[in-house]
Design a protein around this motif. Structure first.
Motif, PDB file in Angstrom:
ATOM      1  N   ASP A 280       0.828  -1.208   0.000  1.00 26.17           N
ATOM      2  CA  ASP A 280       0.000   0.000   0.000  1.00 26.17           C
ATOM      3  C   ASP A 280       0.867   1.264   0.000  1.00 26.17           C
ATOM      4  O   ASP A 280       2.099   1.201  -0.017  1.00 26.17           O
ATOM      5  N   GLY A 281       0.218   2.418   0.015  1.00 28.08           N
ATOM      6  CA  GLY A 281       0.930   3.685  -0.055  1.00 28.08           C
ATOM      7  C   GLY A 281       1.621   4.100   1.225  1.00 28.08           C
ATOM      8  O   GLY A 281       2.329   5.113   1.249  1.00 28.08           O
ATOM      9  N   ASN A 282       1.454   3.306   2.275  1.00 24.51           N
ATOM     10  CA  ASN A 282       2.118   3.579   3.547  1.00 24.51           C
ATOM     11  C   ASN A 282       3.278   2.629   3.822  1.00 24.51           C
ATOM     12  O   ASN A 282       3.793   2.589   4.936  1.00 24.51           O
ATOM     13  N   GLY A 283       3.654   1.859   2.794  1.00 16.32           N
ATOM     14  CA  GLY A 283       4.817   0.993   2.945  1.00 16.32           C
ATOM     15  C   GLY A 283       4.545  -0.327   3.648  1.00 16.32           C
ATOM     16  O   GLY A 283       5.479  -0.952   4.160  1.00 16.32           O
ATOM     17  N   PHE A 284       3.294  -0.789   3.651  1.00 14.64           N
ATOM     18  CA  PHE A 284       2.952  -2.083   4.234  1.00 14.64           C
ATOM     19  C   PHE A 284       2.527  -3.043   3.125  1.00 14.64           C
ATOM     20  O   PHE A 284       1.845  -2.646   2.180  1.00 14.64           O
ATOM     21  N   ILE A 285       2.927  -4.304   3.264  1.00 12.19           N
ATOM     22  CA  ILE A 285       2.484  -5.341   2.339  1.00 12.19           C
ATOM     23  C   ILE A 285       1.436  -6.188   3.040  1.00 12.19           C
ATOM     24  O   ILE A 285       1.580  -6.531   4.224  1.00 12.19           O
ATOM     25  N   HIS A 286       0.370  -6.521   2.309  1.00  7.00           N
ATOM     26  CA  HIS A 286      -0.776  -7.223   2.875  1.00  7.00           C
ATOM     27  C   HIS A 286      -0.846  -8.633   2.298  1.00  7.00           C
ATOM     28  O   HIS A 286      -0.802  -8.816   1.076  1.00  7.00           O
ATOM     29  N   VAL A 287      -0.994  -9.610   3.155  1.00  8.80           N
ATOM     30  CA  VAL A 287      -1.000 -10.999   2.715  1.00  8.80           C
ATOM     31  C   VAL A 287      -2.285 -11.293   1.936  1.00  8.80           C
ATOM     32  O   VAL A 287      -3.365 -10.838   2.327  1.00  8.80           O
ATOM     33  N   PRO A 288      -2.191 -12.000   0.799  1.00  4.69           N
ATOM     34  CA  PRO A 288      -3.396 -12.327   0.039  1.00  4.69           C
ATOM     35  C   PRO A 288      -4.394 -13.155   0.846  1.00  4.69           C
ATOM     36  O   PRO A 288      -4.004 -14.007   1.657  1.00  4.69           O
ATOM     37  N   GLY A 289      -5.681 -12.924   0.599  1.00  3.63           N
ATOM     38  CA  GLY A 289      -6.723 -13.612   1.353  1.00  3.63           C
ATOM     39  C   GLY A 289      -7.351 -14.775   0.628  1.00  3.63           C
ATOM     40  O   GLY A 289      -8.200 -15.472   1.199  1.00  3.63           O
ATOM     41  N   ALA A 290      -6.970 -15.018  -0.634  1.00  3.45           N
ATOM     42  CA  ALA A 290      -7.511 -16.152  -1.380  1.00  3.45           C
ATOM     43  C   ALA A 290      -6.839 -17.445  -0.919  1.00  3.45           C
ATOM     44  O   ALA A 290      -5.752 -17.416  -0.325  1.00  3.45           O
ATOM     45  N   PRO A 291      -7.453 -18.595  -1.183  1.00  2.87           N
ATOM     46  CA  PRO A 291      -6.864 -19.863  -0.747  1.00  2.87           C
ATOM     47  C   PRO A 291      -5.447 -20.083  -1.300  1.00  2.87           C
ATOM     48  O   PRO A 291      -5.115 -19.659  -2.405  1.00  2.87           O
ATOM     49  N   GLY A 292      -4.626 -20.775  -0.518  1.00  6.23           N
ATOM     50  CA  GLY A 292      -3.247 -21.054  -0.911  1.00  6.23           C
ATOM     51  C   GLY A 292      -2.408 -19.800  -0.931  1.00  6.23           C
ATOM     52  O   GLY A 292      -2.567 -18.914  -0.087  1.00  6.23           O
ATOM     53  N   LEU A 293      -1.503 -19.711  -1.906  1.00  6.72           N
ATOM     54  CA  LEU A 293      -0.671 -18.509  -2.040  1.00  6.72           C
ATOM     55  C   LEU A 293      -1.508 -17.294  -2.391  1.00  6.72           C
ATOM     56  O   LEU A 293      -1.149 -16.164  -2.053  1.00  6.72           O
ATOM     57  N   GLY A 294      -2.597 -17.509  -3.121  1.00  3.59           N
ATOM     58  CA  GLY A 294      -3.519 -16.418  -3.426  1.00  3.59           C
ATOM     59  C   GLY A 294      -3.055 -15.494  -4.523  1.00  3.59           C
ATOM     60  O   GLY A 294      -3.454 -14.330  -4.547  1.00  3.59           O
ATOM     61  N   VAL A 295      -2.224 -15.982  -5.447  1.00  6.10           N
ATOM     62  CA  VAL A 295      -1.749 -15.163  -6.561  1.00  6.10           C
ATOM     63  C   VAL A 295      -1.934 -15.918  -7.871  1.00  6.10           C
ATOM     64  O   VAL A 295      -2.117 -17.145  -7.882  1.00  6.10           O
ATOM     65  N   GLU A 296      -1.877 -15.179  -8.977  1.00  4.03           N
ATOM     66  CA  GLU A 296      -1.998 -15.764 -10.308  1.00  4.03           C
ATOM     67  C   GLU A 296      -0.628 -15.809 -10.985  1.00  4.03           C
ATOM     68  O   GLU A 296       0.147 -14.853 -10.891  1.00  4.03           O
ATOM     69  N   LEU A 297      -0.363 -16.908 -11.672  1.00  4.82           N
ATOM     70  CA  LEU A 297       0.897 -17.077 -12.393  1.00  4.82           C
ATOM     71  C   LEU A 297       0.668 -16.951 -13.894  1.00  4.82           C
ATOM     72  O   LEU A 297      -0.405 -17.281 -14.400  1.00  4.82           O
ATOM     73  N   ASP A 298       1.680 -16.467 -14.586  1.00  5.42           N
ATOM     74  CA  ASP A 298       1.633 -16.337 -16.041  1.00  5.42           C
ATOM     75  C   ASP A 298       2.130 -17.646 -16.651  1.00  5.42           C
ATOM     76  O   ASP A 298       3.320 -17.812 -16.930  1.00  5.42           O
ATOM     77  N   TRP A 299       1.207 -18.587 -16.872  1.00  6.59           N
ATOM     78  CA  TRP A 299       1.609 -19.911 -17.344  1.00  6.59           C
ATOM     79  C   TRP A 299       2.134 -19.884 -18.766  1.00  6.59           C
ATOM     80  O   TRP A 299       2.973 -20.707 -19.145  1.00  6.59           O
ATOM     81  N   ASP A 300       1.654 -18.943 -19.583  1.00  5.48           N
ATOM     82  CA  ASP A 300       2.194 -18.823 -20.941  1.00  5.48           C
ATOM     83  C   ASP A 300       3.673 -18.459 -20.903  1.00  5.48           C
ATOM     84  O   ASP A 300       4.494 -19.025 -21.635  1.00  5.48           O
ATOM     85  N   ALA A 301       4.017 -17.503 -20.041  1.00  6.56           N
ATOM     86  CA  ALA A 301       5.417 -17.103 -19.903  1.00  6.56           C
ATOM     87  C   ALA A 301       6.258 -18.242 -19.334  1.00  6.56           C
ATOM     88  O   ALA A 301       7.413 -18.449 -19.737  1.00  6.56           O
TER      89      ALA A 301
END
Length: 314
Positions: A280-301
């Motif tokens: 965020d704009g205050n220098g804090f990173i927020h853990v994703p709330g979706a199941p598992g790692l909670g991020v999307e990967l670029d499988w084509d790349a």
């Protein structure tokens, strides 16, 4: 490809995602028995097992591990730069984005490193948290001179002035200085290796990450070991987006990590993740709330990268 097929696939093929500890221990047996076993090989496999298990439970990974918090402050962590001004410009750029801590990797020799340390404090003032990691081969007297200068400048910690295996030198340095000394980033042996540094009072802060310390399983062992001795375990960047997100989940499941390390320029190190780092704009990173790692990967790349690697290898 043959190496993976012959040595790694037999360990994980047909196994349950809930046999993480057994798989983790078997990799250590392989590490002992064969000639070539990269230190970074078991980590992604262990992370994948934890990710699958958290997804099966329908929980974000940090909650599956046992949540402690949902965010923590970020520090920008530099590459090696050619000039003192490069460090100052970079630090000011991230301060302007709300990140209030900066770690320099000064290039040496030690007098140049002191110049950079001084310039950063002079330019950024006393409200910005500063750390340094010279990745150095200082002599003992050089390390003490640099450390005493850092104490006057109120730096937050002093990292890797020697090679990680020089525990006798680290023990002398920690006894001589008040500034916290951080190490164990590259020590082999996961928590067994870190235990030697703690036992010899060689560091005040230990380092771990899911790449070099055999995944989430290994990193948690180190963090909990450090906690038992009243020490912080500052999680080290893996320089890849998904594994750094795994680091974030671990950091939000333990108490004794103070910061998230953002290796900069950050865009270079987020491959193959399409999800931006949630800072965020205050220098804090927020853990994703979706199941598992909670991020999307670029499988084509990823697929293109694998094809490119195979062609180069051939």
């Amino acid at each position: 490809e043959t190496y993976i097929h012959d040595n790694i696939i037999p360990v994980i093929s047909g196994r349950s995602i809930y046999e993480r500890e057994a798989i983790w221990q078997e990799f250590w047996t392989i590490d002992r028995h064969i000639t070539f076993f990269p230190v970074y090989l078991p980590g992604p496999i262990d992370v994948a097992l934890w990710d699958l298990a958290a997804k099966a439970a329908g929980l974000p990974l940090y909650k599956y591990l046992g949540g402690y918090r949902t965010s923590l402050p970020v520090y920008a962590s530099s590459l090696f730069h050619a000039s003192t001004d490069d460090y100052i410009k970079e630090a000011k750029h991230y301060v302007s984005k709300g990140i209030k801590a900066y770690k320099a990797h000064p290039p040496g020799p030690w007098r140049k490193d002191r110049e950079i340390h001084q310039a950063l404090r002079d330019e950024l003032g006393n409200d910005i948290v500063l750390m340094t990691d010279p990745v150095a081969e200082y002599s003992m007297d050089e390390a003490i001179r640099v450390g005493r200068h850092l104490e006057k400048l109120d730096y937050h910690w002093y990292e890797e002035p020697f090679r990680d295996f020089e525990l006798h030198k680290y023990a002398q340095l920690t006894a001589a200085l008040d500034i916290p000394i951080a190490g164990t980033e590259t020590t082999r042996g996961c928590h067994w290796g870190v235990a030697q540094a703690i036992q010899q009072k060689a560091v005040d802060i230990v380092r771990a990450d899911v790449s070099w310390k055999h995944g989430i399983t290994g990193t948690l062992k180190i963090a909990h070991l450090a906690e038992a001795f009243g020490m912080r375990c500052e999680i080290h960047t893996t320089t890849t987006g998904p594994l750094d997100i795994a680091n974030l989940h671990v950091s939000c499941a333990i108490r004794n990590c103070e910061y998230f390390e953002l290796f900069v320029p950050e865009d270079v190190f987020q491959f193959p993740m399409t999800t931006p780092l949630p800072i965020d704009g205050n220098g804090f990173i927020h853990v994703p709330g979706a199941p598992g790692l909670g991020v999307e990967l670029d499988w084509d790349a990823i697929d293109k990268g694998c094809v490119s690697y195979k062609r180069t290898d051939v």
